[in-house]
Design a protein around this motif. Structure first.
Motif, PDB file in Angstrom:
ATOM      1  N   GLN A  96       5.755   3.319   7.930  1.00  0.00           N
ATOM      2  CA  GLN A  96       6.826   2.380   7.607  1.00  0.00           C
ATOM      3  C   GLN A  96       6.793   1.158   8.511  1.00  0.00           C
ATOM      4  N   ASN A  97       6.479   1.376   9.784  1.00  0.00           N
ATOM      5  CA  ASN A  97       6.370   0.247  10.722  1.00  0.00           C
ATOM      6  C   ASN A  97       5.248  -0.707  10.327  1.00  0.00           C
ATOM      7  N   GLU A  98       4.241  -0.170   9.648  1.00  0.00           N
ATOM      8  CA  GLU A  98       3.091  -0.974   9.211  1.00  0.00           C
ATOM      9  C   GLU A  98       3.253  -1.500   7.789  1.00  0.00           C
ATOM     10  N   GLY A  99       4.429  -1.277   7.201  1.00  0.00           N
ATOM     11  CA  GLY A  99       4.690  -1.776   5.853  1.00  0.00           C
ATOM     12  C   GLY A  99       4.067  -0.950   4.750  1.00  0.00           C
ATOM     13  N   ILE A 100       3.734   0.302   5.055  1.00  0.00           N
ATOM     14  CA  ILE A 100       3.133   1.195   4.059  1.00  0.00           C
ATOM     15  C   ILE A 100       4.236   2.011   3.381  1.00  0.00           C
ATOM     16  N   LEU A 129      -3.134   9.583  14.209  1.00  0.00           N
ATOM     17  CA  LEU A 129      -3.708   9.802  12.883  1.00  0.00           C
ATOM     18  C   LEU A 129      -3.174   8.783  11.885  1.00  0.00           C
ATOM     19  N   ALA A 130      -1.854   8.585  11.885  1.00  0.00           N
ATOM     20  CA  ALA A 130      -1.250   7.638  10.949  1.00  0.00           C
ATOM     21  C   ALA A 130      -1.753   6.218  11.207  1.00  0.00           C
ATOM     22  N   GLY A 131      -1.846   5.846  12.483  1.00  0.00           N
ATOM     23  CA  GLY A 131      -2.348   4.518  12.817  1.00  0.00           C
ATOM     24  C   GLY A 131      -3.779   4.318  12.363  1.00  0.00           C
ATOM     25  N   ASN A 132      -4.607   5.331  12.569  1.00  0.00           N
ATOM     26  CA  ASN A 132      -6.003   5.246  12.130  1.00  0.00           C
ATOM     27  C   ASN A 132      -6.112   5.198  10.607  1.00  0.00           C
ATOM     28  N   MET A 133      -5.228   5.924   9.958  1.00  0.00           N
ATOM     29  CA  MET A 133      -5.244   5.942   8.501  1.00  0.00           C
ATOM     30  C   MET A 133      -4.868   4.572   7.937  1.00  0.00           C
ATOM     31  N   VAL A 134      -3.867   3.932   8.547  1.00  0.00           N
ATOM     32  CA  VAL A 134      -3.474   2.583   8.136  1.00  0.00           C
ATOM     33  C   VAL A 134      -4.644   1.617   8.302  1.00  0.00           C
ATOM     34  N   PHE A 135      -5.322   1.701   9.448  1.00  0.00           N
ATOM     35  CA  PHE A 135      -6.468   0.823   9.706  1.00  0.00           C
ATOM     36  C   PHE A 135      -7.557   1.030   8.654  1.00  0.00           C
ATOM     37  N   LEU A 136      -7.838   2.281   8.320  1.00  0.00           N
ATOM     38  CA  LEU A 136      -8.858   2.576   7.315  1.00  0.00           C
ATOM     39  C   LEU A 136      -8.477   2.010   5.952  1.00  0.00           C
ATOM     40  N   MET A 137      -7.237   2.229   5.527  1.00  0.00           N
ATOM     41  CA  MET A 137      -6.804   1.754   4.219  1.00  0.00           C
ATOM     42  C   MET A 137      -6.881   0.238   4.129  1.00  0.00           C
ATOM     43  N   MET A 147       0.844  -1.185   0.000  1.00  0.00           N
ATOM     44  CA  MET A 147       0.000   0.000   0.000  1.00  0.00           C
ATOM     45  C   MET A 147       0.879   1.233   0.000  1.00  0.00           C
ATOM     46  N   LYS A 148       0.346   2.310  -0.542  1.00  0.00           N
ATOM     47  CA  LYS A 148       1.128   3.532  -0.699  1.00  0.00           C
ATOM     48  C   LYS A 148       0.378   4.739  -0.145  1.00  0.00           C
ATOM     49  N   VAL A 149       1.145   5.652   0.454  1.00  0.00           N
ATOM     50  CA  VAL A 149       0.602   6.929   0.902  1.00  0.00           C
ATOM     51  C   VAL A 149       1.442   8.046   0.296  1.00  0.00           C
ATOM     52  N   LEU A 150       0.771   8.976  -0.357  1.00  0.00           N
ATOM     53  CA  LEU A 150       1.420  10.174  -0.885  1.00  0.00           C
ATOM     54  C   LEU A 150       1.221  11.295   0.121  1.00  0.00           C
ATOM     55  N   MET A 151       2.305  11.971   0.481  1.00  0.00           N
ATOM     56  CA  MET A 151       2.249  13.058   1.457  1.00  0.00           C
ATOM     57  C   MET A 151       2.705  14.345   0.777  1.00  0.00           C
ATOM     58  N   ILE A 152       1.818  15.326   0.674  1.00  0.00           N
ATOM     59  CA  ILE A 152       2.136  16.592   0.014  1.00  0.00           C
ATOM     60  C   ILE A 152       2.378  17.653   1.080  1.00  0.00           C
ATOM     61  N   ASN A 153       3.603  18.137   1.125  1.00  0.00           N
ATOM     62  CA  ASN A 153       4.010  19.146   2.098  1.00  0.00           C
ATOM     63  C   ASN A 153       3.883  20.528   1.468  1.00  0.00           C
TER      64      ASN A 153
END
Length: 205
Positions: free
Chosen positions: A28-32, A172-180, A1-7
């Motif tokens: 990264q810890n979740e393999g994303i 937030l990141a943990g919740n986002m991983v769960f949702l994806m 799975m991939k996450v794009l982060m726009i700063n």
């Protein structure tokens, strides 16, 4: 799975990056797989409503927006972060998002979106609301944390001392991983909800 982060910060290693870095470690810890793209100091102009993208499938201005488009299409999640300027996001980021969301015609439904705002003191909630509207208009589930997603800091790197804010980013990141991951499982078992033909009702005819 991939996450794009726009700063959206013009400081690529500023406080918005501090927030992103905290999230990135969880991903990264979740393999994303993650990619951070810094656009805050780029010369990105706003949309001119030429509608060329409806014919060409890409924005007429060939800049970072067209570079981001395939990355966005291939991502399972999108994180957008900005410093607060006058209770609003960085104008460069807004110009980028206006054109990125409008000029891309791929289905964004069920890609997970998350907004992050960074401020010295105030303006986080209005910026947070502003950024979330991009996700909501195209059927992207919005990830939340344990509070409104933001960190505080003025001087470059100062946000590293905002313990509560950094905890928010991890949550937030943990919740986002769960949702994806949940959406991916849901797609396999149930598929994506069918869409009705879009009924556009204008107020002036």
């Amino acid at each position: 799975m991939k996450v794009l982060m726009i700063n959206g910060s013009p400081r690529s290693n500023g406080n918005t990056y501090v927030a992103f870095n905290e999230m990135e470690q969880i991903f990264q810890n979740e393999g994303i797989e993650t990619e951070i793209v810094n656009i805050g100091s780029k010369a990105i102009r706003g949309c001119i409503a030429c509608n060329s993208c409806s014919k060409n499938g890409r924005c007429i201005f060939d800049d970072e927006v067209n570079m981001l488009a395939p990355k966005f299409e291939n991502a399972d999640g999108l994180v957008v972060g900005s410093p607060v300027y006058y209770a609003s996001a960085n104008a460069t980021l807004i110009a980028c998002l206006d054109r990125l969301f409008y000029s891309t015609h791929f289905d964004k439904t069920m890609k997970v979106g998350a907004a992050v705002a960074v401020a010295r003191r105030g303006g986080i909630t209005s910026t947070f609301d502003e950024l979330n509207k991009y996700f909501a208009i195209c059927g992207m589930p919005i990830a939340s944390g344990q509070y409104w997603n933001g960190v505080h800091g003025r001087e470059q790197g100062e946000a590293i001392h905002d313990a509560e804010g950094l905890q928010q980013m991890r949550t937030l990141a943990g919740n986002m991983v769960f949702l994806m991951k949940s959406i991916a499982l849901g797609k396999e078992k149930y598929g994506i909800p069918e869409k009705e033909f879009f009924q556009m009702t204008n107020f002036i005819r």
